[in-house]
Design a protein around this motif. Sequence first.
Motif, PDB file in Angstrom:
ATOM      1  N   ARG A   4       0.843  -1.184   0.000  1.00  0.00           N
ATOM      2  CA  ARG A   4       0.000   0.000   0.000  1.00  0.00           C
ATOM      3  C   ARG A   4       0.884   1.241   0.000  1.00  0.00           C
ATOM      4  O   ARG A   4       1.715   1.425   0.887  1.00  0.00           O
ATOM      5  CB  ARG A   4      -0.939  -0.007   1.204  1.00  0.00           C
ATOM      6  CG  ARG A   4      -1.942  -1.164   1.161  1.00  0.00           C
ATOM      7  CD  ARG A   4      -2.847  -1.188   2.381  1.00  0.00           C
ATOM      8  NE  ARG A   4      -3.821  -2.260   2.293  1.00  0.00           N
ATOM      9  CZ  ARG A   4      -4.704  -2.562   3.246  1.00  0.00           C
ATOM     10  NH1 ARG A   4      -4.703  -1.855   4.370  1.00  0.00           N
ATOM     11  NH2 ARG A   4      -5.562  -3.548   3.074  1.00  0.00           N
ATOM     12  N   ALA A   7      -0.710   8.014  -1.405  1.00  0.00           N
ATOM     13  CA  ALA A   7      -1.416   8.526  -2.584  1.00  0.00           C
ATOM     14  C   ALA A   7      -0.548   9.468  -3.399  1.00  0.00           C
ATOM     15  O   ALA A   7      -0.628   9.483  -4.630  1.00  0.00           O
ATOM     16  CB  ALA A   7      -2.703   9.229  -2.156  1.00  0.00           C
ATOM     17  N   PRO A  85      -4.300   2.528  -1.689  1.00  0.00           N
ATOM     18  CA  PRO A  85      -3.338   3.553  -1.272  1.00  0.00           C
ATOM     19  C   PRO A  85      -3.774   4.165   0.058  1.00  0.00           C
ATOM     20  O   PRO A  85      -4.873   3.900   0.543  1.00  0.00           O
ATOM     21  CB  PRO A  85      -3.429   4.585  -2.406  1.00  0.00           C
ATOM     22  CG  PRO A  85      -4.829   4.450  -2.911  1.00  0.00           C
ATOM     23  CD  PRO A  85      -5.273   3.037  -2.667  1.00  0.00           C
ATOM     24  N   TYR A  86      -2.897   4.948   0.660  1.00  0.00           N
ATOM     25  CA  TYR A  86      -3.273   5.667   1.872  1.00  0.00           C
ATOM     26  C   TYR A  86      -3.033   7.164   1.689  1.00  0.00           C
ATOM     27  O   TYR A  86      -2.227   7.590   0.850  1.00  0.00           O
ATOM     28  CB  TYR A  86      -2.516   5.142   3.094  1.00  0.00           C
ATOM     29  CG  TYR A  86      -1.014   5.344   3.079  1.00  0.00           C
ATOM     30  CD1 TYR A  86      -0.426   6.495   3.595  1.00  0.00           C
ATOM     31  CD2 TYR A  86      -0.164   4.360   2.565  1.00  0.00           C
ATOM     32  CE1 TYR A  86       0.950   6.679   3.593  1.00  0.00           C
ATOM     33  CE2 TYR A  86       1.212   4.524   2.565  1.00  0.00           C
ATOM     34  CZ  TYR A  86       1.768   5.679   3.081  1.00  0.00           C
ATOM     35  OH  TYR A  86       3.129   5.859   3.075  1.00  0.00           O
ATOM     36  N   TRP A  87      -3.760   7.944   2.468  1.00  0.00           N
ATOM     37  CA  TRP A  87      -3.618   9.404   2.462  1.00  0.00           C
ATOM     38  C   TRP A  87      -2.979   9.827   3.784  1.00  0.00           C
ATOM     39  O   TRP A  87      -3.606   9.723   4.834  1.00  0.00           O
ATOM     40  CB  TRP A  87      -4.981  10.062   2.277  1.00  0.00           C
ATOM     41  CG  TRP A  87      -5.021  11.543   2.566  1.00  0.00           C
ATOM     42  CD1 TRP A  87      -4.046  12.455   2.344  1.00  0.00           C
ATOM     43  CD2 TRP A  87      -6.120  12.278   3.135  1.00  0.00           C
ATOM     44  NE1 TRP A  87      -4.442  13.722   2.730  1.00  0.00           N
ATOM     45  CE2 TRP A  87      -5.721  13.634   3.217  1.00  0.00           C
ATOM     46  CE3 TRP A  87      -7.399  11.916   3.568  1.00  0.00           C
ATOM     47  CZ2 TRP A  87      -6.563  14.635   3.727  1.00  0.00           C
ATOM     48  CZ3 TRP A  87      -8.235  12.909   4.075  1.00  0.00           C
ATOM     49  CH2 TRP A  87      -7.814  14.238   4.147  1.00  0.00           C
ATOM     50  N   PRO A  99      -4.921  13.577  -1.931  1.00  0.00           N
ATOM     51  CA  PRO A  99      -5.377  12.882  -3.139  1.00  0.00           C
ATOM     52  C   PRO A  99      -6.427  13.657  -3.933  1.00  0.00           C
ATOM     53  O   PRO A  99      -7.137  13.076  -4.744  1.00  0.00           O
ATOM     54  CB  PRO A  99      -6.009  11.617  -2.542  1.00  0.00           C
ATOM     55  CG  PRO A  99      -6.654  12.112  -1.280  1.00  0.00           C
ATOM     56  CD  PRO A  99      -5.734  13.183  -0.752  1.00  0.00           C
ATOM     57  N   LEU A 212      -8.777   5.532   1.737  1.00  0.00           N
ATOM     58  CA  LEU A 212      -7.417   6.053   1.877  1.00  0.00           C
ATOM     59  C   LEU A 212      -7.180   6.559   3.303  1.00  0.00           C
ATOM     60  O   LEU A 212      -6.086   6.412   3.841  1.00  0.00           O
ATOM     61  CB  LEU A 212      -7.161   7.171   0.875  1.00  0.00           C
ATOM     62  CG  LEU A 212      -6.834   6.746  -0.563  1.00  0.00           C
ATOM     63  CD1 LEU A 212      -8.052   6.166  -1.282  1.00  0.00           C
ATOM     64  CD2 LEU A 212      -6.299   7.933  -1.363  1.00  0.00           C
ATOM     65  N   ASN A 216      -4.646   4.786   6.114  1.00  0.00           N
ATOM     66  CA  ASN A 216      -3.648   5.520   6.892  1.00  0.00           C
ATOM     67  C   ASN A 216      -3.796   5.226   8.382  1.00  0.00           C
ATOM     68  O   ASN A 216      -2.787   5.060   9.088  1.00  0.00           O
ATOM     69  CB  ASN A 216      -3.751   7.015   6.640  1.00  0.00           C
ATOM     70  CG  ASN A 216      -2.521   7.759   7.124  1.00  0.00           C
ATOM     71  OD1 ASN A 216      -1.389   7.345   6.868  1.00  0.00           O
ATOM     72  ND2 ASN A 216      -2.723   8.853   7.842  1.00  0.00           N
TER      73      ASN A 216
END
Length: 272
Positions: A4, A7, A85-87, A99, A212, A216
């Motif tokens: 992962r 972003a 993905p992560y923010w 993002p 996202l 996180n």
Amino acid sequence: MGTRKNARDLTATEKTAFVAAVKALKAQAGGRNYDWFVSTHMQYFAVVNSHRYAHQSPSFLPWHRQYLIEFENALKVHNPAVDLPYWDWTVDRTTTSAPWTSDFLGGNGSGGNGPVTTGPFAGSANWRINVSSSTSTSLRRAMGGTLPSAANVSTVLGVSTYDASPWNSSSGSGMRNRMEGWVSPNIHNSVHVWVGGHMALQDSPNDPVFWLHHANIDRLWSQWQTRWGYDSTRYLPGSGTSGVVDLNEVLQPFTGVRPADVLDHRPRYTYA
């Protein structure tokens, strides 16, 4: 095993693939389609079978970890190459940073709490809201306020005890309630409020940024686990606690999955 990524580090191809998989899941008829995830979050936000599963309880973190796994697996049916993905909102803190770009999740809503006007999720023709506590059929955002800082996160990660009695939103000590945001420094909850619109409601998964954000939160929990331990003794309560999910109780509605089964994410995925 997947990875992962932040972003902000996604390639144009990865952004396009993620958006396409999310939209394909939304268009899927029946089964665990996108709207199933929305309705499930709404249902388990509250008390179910005398238990709090998703929020205001120790199972907040393992429930959402499994929820992310279920969602990521659903996306992979449409594109096996897609990872969540992560923010990282301690770094990307404006309404125009990742993002929120037009080639990914789009930007703010119009007029304070109005429909999103840019990007692939703008307008009901592109992204129709079907399951909601609101009447809007278009995705709404109302970004503004204060996001958690790196110092806030550091404070939470420094708390060695996972959770504490009375195991709910009033727990004055323990990491979980600080991470969830019912006591200072208010990590998870404040991000939902900052995005606003649908993210501020119980049907918050209607906004794809939900995934996202929670990736996180899961990443931060993994950092806490790296520091304090992945072993099952770290999760509290261990057993015999009424109304909350103990270590070996099932995380409904995920058949057969217990907190003990998801404490170590590393065989499934890592964070870049």
